[in-house]
Motif scaffolding. Structure first.
Motif, PDB file in Angstrom:
ATOM      1  N   GLY A  13       0.783  -1.226   0.000  1.00 25.13           N
ATOM      2  CA  GLY A  13       0.000   0.000   0.000  1.00 25.13           C
ATOM      3  C   GLY A  13       0.813   1.272   0.000  1.00 25.13           C
ATOM      4  N   LEU A  14       2.045   1.218  -0.502  1.00 25.09           N
ATOM      5  CA  LEU A  14       2.874   2.416  -0.556  1.00 25.09           C
ATOM      6  C   LEU A  14       2.405   3.321  -1.692  1.00 25.09           C
ATOM      7  CD1 LEU A  14       6.412   0.873   0.022  1.00 25.09           C
ATOM      8  CD2 LEU A  14       5.112   2.275   1.610  1.00 25.09           C
ATOM      9  N   PRO A  15       2.549   4.640  -1.530  1.00 26.87           N
ATOM     10  CA  PRO A  15       2.112   5.556  -2.592  1.00 26.87           C
ATOM     11  C   PRO A  15       3.007   5.461  -3.814  1.00 26.87           C
ATOM     12  CG  PRO A  15       3.278   6.747  -0.878  1.00 26.87           C
ATOM     13  CD  PRO A  15       3.088   5.347  -0.362  1.00 26.87           C
ATOM     14  N   GLU A  16       2.476   5.831  -4.945  1.00 27.21           N
ATOM     15  CA  GLU A  16       3.246   5.807  -6.183  1.00 27.21           C
ATOM     16  C   GLU A  16       4.150   7.030  -6.271  1.00 27.21           C
ATOM     17  OE1 GLU A  16       3.508   3.652  -8.693  1.00 27.21           O
ATOM     18  OE2 GLU A  16       2.229   2.216  -7.648  1.00 27.21           O
ATOM     19  N   PRO A  17       5.436   6.836  -6.567  1.00 26.14           N
ATOM     20  CA  PRO A  17       6.323   7.983  -6.786  1.00 26.14           C
ATOM     21  C   PRO A  17       5.775   8.863  -7.906  1.00 26.14           C
ATOM     22  CG  PRO A  17       7.607   5.987  -6.535  1.00 26.14           C
ATOM     23  CD  PRO A  17       6.168   5.560  -6.635  1.00 26.14           C
ATOM     24  N   GLN A 125       0.473  25.627   0.571  1.00 17.75           N
ATOM     25  CA  GLN A 125      -0.093  25.261   1.861  1.00 17.75           C
ATOM     26  C   GLN A 125      -0.958  24.019   1.739  1.00 17.75           C
ATOM     27  OE1 GLN A 125      -2.758  28.161   3.505  1.00 17.75           O
ATOM     28  NE2 GLN A 125      -3.300  26.888   5.268  1.00 17.75           N
ATOM     29  N   ARG A 126      -1.809  23.963   0.733  1.00 14.69           N
ATOM     30  CA  ARG A 126      -2.690  22.809   0.568  1.00 14.69           C
ATOM     31  C   ARG A 126      -1.887  21.541   0.283  1.00 14.69           C
ATOM     32  NH1 ARG A 126      -5.953  26.641  -2.131  1.00 14.69           N
ATOM     33  NH2 ARG A 126      -5.243  25.957  -4.176  1.00 14.69           N
ATOM     34  N   SER A 127      -0.841  21.671  -0.523  1.00 15.40           N
ATOM     35  CA  SER A 127      -0.017  20.500  -0.838  1.00 15.40           C
ATOM     36  C   SER A 127       0.655  19.952   0.413  1.00 15.40           C
ATOM     37  CB  SER A 127       1.049  20.867  -1.874  1.00 15.40           C
ATOM     38  OG  SER A 127       0.463  21.237  -3.104  1.00 15.40           O
ATOM     39  N   VAL A 128       1.174  20.846   1.247  1.00 14.21           N
ATOM     40  CA  VAL A 128       1.830  20.413   2.484  1.00 14.21           C
ATOM     41  C   VAL A 128       0.824  19.793   3.437  1.00 14.21           C
ATOM     42  CG1 VAL A 128       3.092  21.204   4.522  1.00 14.21           C
ATOM     43  CG2 VAL A 128       3.712  22.070   2.267  1.00 14.21           C
ATOM     44  N   GLU A 129      -0.354  20.394   3.561  1.00 12.85           N
ATOM     45  CA  GLU A 129      -1.386  19.851   4.441  1.00 12.85           C
ATOM     46  C   GLU A 129      -1.827  18.463   3.984  1.00 12.85           C
ATOM     47  OE1 GLU A 129      -4.329  22.889   4.289  1.00 12.85           O
ATOM     48  OE2 GLU A 129      -3.534  23.972   6.032  1.00 12.85           O
ATOM     49  N   GLU A 130      -1.970  18.280   2.662  1.00  8.44           N
ATOM     50  CA  GLU A 130      -2.353  16.968   2.143  1.00  8.44           C
ATOM     51  C   GLU A 130      -1.268  15.934   2.397  1.00  8.44           C
ATOM     52  OE1 GLU A 130      -3.202  17.560  -1.942  1.00  8.44           O
ATOM     53  OE2 GLU A 130      -5.089  18.656  -1.581  1.00  8.44           O
ATOM     54  N   LEU A 135      -1.513  11.729   3.425  1.00 10.81           N
ATOM     55  CA  LEU A 135      -0.643  10.662   2.933  1.00 10.81           C
ATOM     56  C   LEU A 135       0.249  10.085   4.036  1.00 10.81           C
ATOM     57  CD1 LEU A 135       1.038  10.490  -0.480  1.00 10.81           C
ATOM     58  CD2 LEU A 135       2.383   9.951   1.522  1.00 10.81           C
ATOM     59  N   LEU A 136       1.024  10.942   4.709  1.00  8.22           N
ATOM     60  CA  LEU A 136       1.919  10.435   5.741  1.00  8.22           C
ATOM     61  C   LEU A 136       1.149   9.901   6.940  1.00  8.22           C
ATOM     62  CD1 LEU A 136       4.822  13.065   5.670  1.00  8.22           C
ATOM     63  CD2 LEU A 136       4.671  10.845   4.521  1.00  8.22           C
ATOM     64  N   GLU A 137       0.031  10.519   7.251  1.00  5.17           N
ATOM     65  CA  GLU A 137      -0.803  10.031   8.351  1.00  5.17           C
ATOM     66  C   GLU A 137      -1.305   8.622   8.060  1.00  5.17           C
ATOM     67  OE1 GLU A 137      -3.043   9.904  11.881  1.00  5.17           O
ATOM     68  OE2 GLU A 137      -1.555  11.399  11.255  1.00  5.17           O
ATOM     69  N   GLU A 138      -1.760   8.387   6.834  1.00  6.38           N
ATOM     70  CA  GLU A 138      -2.246   7.051   6.464  1.00  6.38           C
ATOM     71  C   GLU A 138      -1.125   6.027   6.515  1.00  6.38           C
ATOM     72  OE1 GLU A 138      -3.957   7.463   2.635  1.00  6.38           O
ATOM     73  OE2 GLU A 138      -5.693   8.657   3.321  1.00  6.38           O
ATOM     74  N   GLN A 139       0.065   6.385   6.026  1.00  6.32           N
ATOM     75  CA  GLN A 139       1.182   5.457   6.047  1.00  6.32           C
ATOM     76  C   GLN A 139       1.633   5.171   7.479  1.00  6.32           C
ATOM     77  OE1 GLN A 139       2.552   3.695   3.529  1.00  6.32           O
ATOM     78  NE2 GLN A 139       0.895   4.516   2.266  1.00  6.32           N
ATOM     79  N   VAL A 147      10.613   9.015   6.869  1.00 11.80           N
ATOM     80  CA  VAL A 147      10.338  10.040   5.864  1.00 11.80           C
ATOM     81  C   VAL A 147      11.615  10.838   5.642  1.00 11.80           C
ATOM     82  CG1 VAL A 147       8.949  12.049   5.253  1.00 11.80           C
ATOM     83  CG2 VAL A 147       7.938  10.204   6.622  1.00 11.80           C
ATOM     84  N   LEU A 148      12.025  10.963   4.390  1.00 13.78           N
ATOM     85  CA  LEU A 148      13.194  11.772   4.034  1.00 13.78           C
ATOM     86  C   LEU A 148      12.732  13.058   3.372  1.00 13.78           C
ATOM     87  CD1 LEU A 148      16.154  12.429   3.577  1.00 13.78           C
ATOM     88  CD2 LEU A 148      16.146  10.901   1.591  1.00 13.78           C
ATOM     89  N   LEU A 149      13.079  14.187   3.993  1.00 13.76           N
ATOM     90  CA  LEU A 149      12.819  15.507   3.431  1.00 13.76           C
ATOM     91  C   LEU A 149      14.159  16.073   2.968  1.00 13.76           C
ATOM     92  CD1 LEU A 149      10.398  16.972   6.133  1.00 13.76           C
ATOM     93  CD2 LEU A 149       9.762  16.139   3.872  1.00 13.76           C
ATOM     94  N   ASP A 150      14.483  15.831   1.715  1.00 12.48           N
ATOM     95  CA  ASP A 150      15.741  16.337   1.160  1.00 12.48           C
ATOM     96  C   ASP A 150      15.577  17.818   0.833  1.00 12.48           C
ATOM     97  OD1 ASP A 150      18.331  15.638   0.706  1.00 12.48           O
ATOM     98  OD2 ASP A 150      17.970  14.513  -1.124  1.00 12.48           O
ATOM     99  N   GLU A 151      16.637  18.593   1.019  1.00 13.90           N
ATOM    100  CA  GLU A 151      16.590  20.036   0.792  1.00 13.90           C
ATOM    101  C   GLU A 151      15.400  20.640   1.530  1.00 13.90           C
ATOM    102  OE1 GLU A 151      16.956  21.098  -3.333  1.00 13.90           O
ATOM    103  OE2 GLU A 151      18.395  19.512  -3.729  1.00 13.90           O
ATOM    104  N   VAL A 152      15.362  20.375   2.825  1.00 19.59           N
ATOM    105  CA  VAL A 152      14.196  20.716   3.637  1.00 19.59           C
ATOM    106  C   VAL A 152      13.933  22.209   3.677  1.00 19.59           C
ATOM    107  CG1 VAL A 152      15.476  20.886   5.812  1.00 19.59           C
ATOM    108  CG2 VAL A 152      13.066  20.193   5.838  1.00 19.59           C
ATOM    109  N   GLU A 153      14.968  23.037   3.431  1.00 13.67           N
ATOM    110  CA  GLU A 153      14.752  24.489   3.468  1.00 13.67           C
ATOM    111  C   GLU A 153      13.776  24.952   2.397  1.00 13.67           C
ATOM    112  OE1 GLU A 153      17.997  23.724   0.559  1.00 13.67           O
ATOM    113  OE2 GLU A 153      17.600  23.059   2.607  1.00 13.67           O
ATOM    114  N   THR A 154      13.511  24.102   1.408  1.00 14.43           N
ATOM    115  CA  THR A 154      12.561  24.459   0.355  1.00 14.43           C
ATOM    116  C   THR A 154      11.152  24.619   0.903  1.00 14.43           C
ATOM    117  OG1 THR A 154      13.902  23.249  -1.244  1.00 14.43           O
ATOM    118  CG2 THR A 154      11.651  23.789  -1.901  1.00 14.43           C
ATOM    119  N   ILE A 155      10.766  23.764   1.856  1.00 14.53           N
ATOM    120  CA  ILE A 155       9.415  23.863   2.409  1.00 14.53           C
ATOM    121  C   ILE A 155       9.391  24.374   3.845  1.00 14.53           C
ATOM    122  CG2 ILE A 155       8.403  22.110   0.912  1.00 14.53           C
ATOM    123  CD1 ILE A 155       8.680  20.121   3.199  1.00 14.53           C
TER     124      ILE A 155
END
Length: 301
Positions: A13-17, A125-130, A135-139, A147-155
Motif C-alpha cells: 500500500g505504498l504511494p506511487e512515486p 499550503q494545501r499540498s503540504v497539508e495533504e 498521505l503520511l498520516e495514512e502510512q 520520511v526523508l525531506l531532502d533540501e528541507v529548506e525548500t518547504i
C-alpha cells in the motif's frame, strides 16, 4: 531482530512515486541503501552515534509520554553539497529497519519538496497539508515509517528572512502547515522517523531546528576518510578492470589522500573516474600519475 527474519517483510500500500510530492517509496530493509551506508566514511564514529541515538530515541518515544519527553523523531543533517547527507539518511533508514524490530514492516518515503512548492497562491499550503495530514498520516497508521525531506529548506524556509514578495503569505502558511504536521506525527505516531537534509542550514526556519532531536553537520572527509573513499572507489573499479589494482598500493593511496585535502566524497569518486579517462581511454591502464593529476584538477575547480 536478525536481518534474515526481516528480509521477507514487505510493506504493501505504498504511494506511487510522482504523486503528492513523493520522489520514492519502498519497503525496508533495502540492499541498495545498505550499500550506500557502507560507502560513507565519517570520522569519530559519527555514523555509529547517529544510529545509536535514533534507535534509543525510538524506544523512548514508544514508552515515555511526549509531554514528559518531547522527542519529535526529527534528525537534521546539514553540510556542504557532496558530503553524503542523502546517502547517510537513506542508509540510516535501512539500519533502523534492521535494528529496531517488533514494530512490523518498515516503509520509506522520500519527499520532493520542489513538487510541493507552487507559484499559485494557496497551493503550497494545501499540498503540504495533504502530504502530512493525509498521505503520511495514512502510512504511519499502517506501521513504522521513515520520511526523508531532502533540501528541507525548500518547504521549511526561515520565515524571518522572507521578503514580502512571491506569495509570502502562502509560504508562511506552508511552513506553518509543515510544522503542525510534524507535531501531529510526533504525538500520534512514535514509530515515525523524519530525516531532513540541507545544504543551507541558515535558511531553515528555527522552529524546525528546535524540533530536531539531533542536528548533525556532516563534514568534508578528513585524511583517513579520503583514503577510505578512494580505496573503496578504486577497489570497485578494479573489480571490473584489474589493471586498476595498482592504485590500491598503500603508498599511492597515502599520497592521494594527502593531495586531495578539501575534496568531498562525491568529487573524490569523480576524480577516480577522471583518472580512468587517461590518454589511452582505458581504465585497465590507469596510473598513479593519472590519479594524482585528476585529484589536483578536481581540487582547483
Amino acid at each position: 531482530m536478525p536481518d534474515s527474519k526481516r528480509a521477507g517483510h514487505v510493506r504493501h500500500g505504498l504511494p506511487e512515486p510522482g504523486t503528492h510530492g513523493i520522489a520514492d517509496a519502498r519497503s525496508l530493509p533495502d540492499e541498495s541503501f545498505e550499500a550506500g551506508w557502507s560507502s560513507i566514511f565519517l570520522a569519530g564514529g559519527l555514523k555509529e552515534r547517529l544510529l545509536q541515538t535514533v534507535a534509543s530515541n525510538l524506544r523512548l518515544r514508544a514508552t515515555v509520554p511526549f509531554e514528559a519527553l518531547p522527542l519529535h523523531g526529527v534528525v537534521l543533517l546539514t553540510g556542504l553539497p557532496g558530503v553524503g547527507k542523502t546517502t547517510v539518511a537513506r542508509g540510516l533508514a535501512d539500519k533502523i529497519a534492521r535494528v529496531v524490530g517488533g514494530l512490523g514492516p518498515w516503509a520509506f518515503i522520500e519527499i520532493d519538496p520542489h513538487a510541493l512548492a507552487s507559484s499559485s497562491l494557496g497551493r503550497s499550503q494545501r499540498s503540504v497539508e495533504e502530504l502530512f495530514g493525509q498521505l503520511l498520516e495514512e502510512q504511519a497508521q499502517r506501521g513504522p515509517l521513515v520520511v526523508l525531506l531532502d533540501e528541507v529548506e525548500t518547504i521549511l524556509t526561515d520565515r524571518a528572512a522572507l521578503s514580502m514578495e512571491a506569495n509570502p503569505i502562502d509560504v508562511h502558511r506552508a511552513v506553518d502547515a509543515a510544522l503542525v504536521g510534524l507535531d501531529r506525527l510526533a504525538r500520534r505516531h512514535p514509530a515515525v522517523l523524519v530525516l531532513a537534509t540541507s545544504n543551507f542550514a541558515d535558511a531553515i526556519d528555527p522552529a524546525l531546528s528546535s524540533r530536531a532531536d539531533m542536528i548533525v553537520q556532516v563534514p568534508v572527509p578528513d585524511r583517513d576518510g579520503r583514503r577510505a573513499i578512494l580505496e573503496h572507489t578504486i577497489a570497485s573499479v578494479a573489480a571490473a578492470f584489474p589493471g586498476a589494482k595498482q592504485l590500491l598500493d598503500r603508498a599511492v593511496l597515502d599520497h592521494a589522500a594527502e593531495v586531495s585535502d578539501g575534496l568531498d566524497g562525491r568529487r573524490l569518486r569523480k576524480a577516480v573516474a577522471a583518472a580512468c579517462a587517461n590518454e589511452h581511454c582505458d581504465p585497465e591502464r590507469v596510473t598513479s600519475a593519472d590519479l594524482y593529476a585528476a585529484l589536483q584538477t578536481m581540487a582547483e575547480q
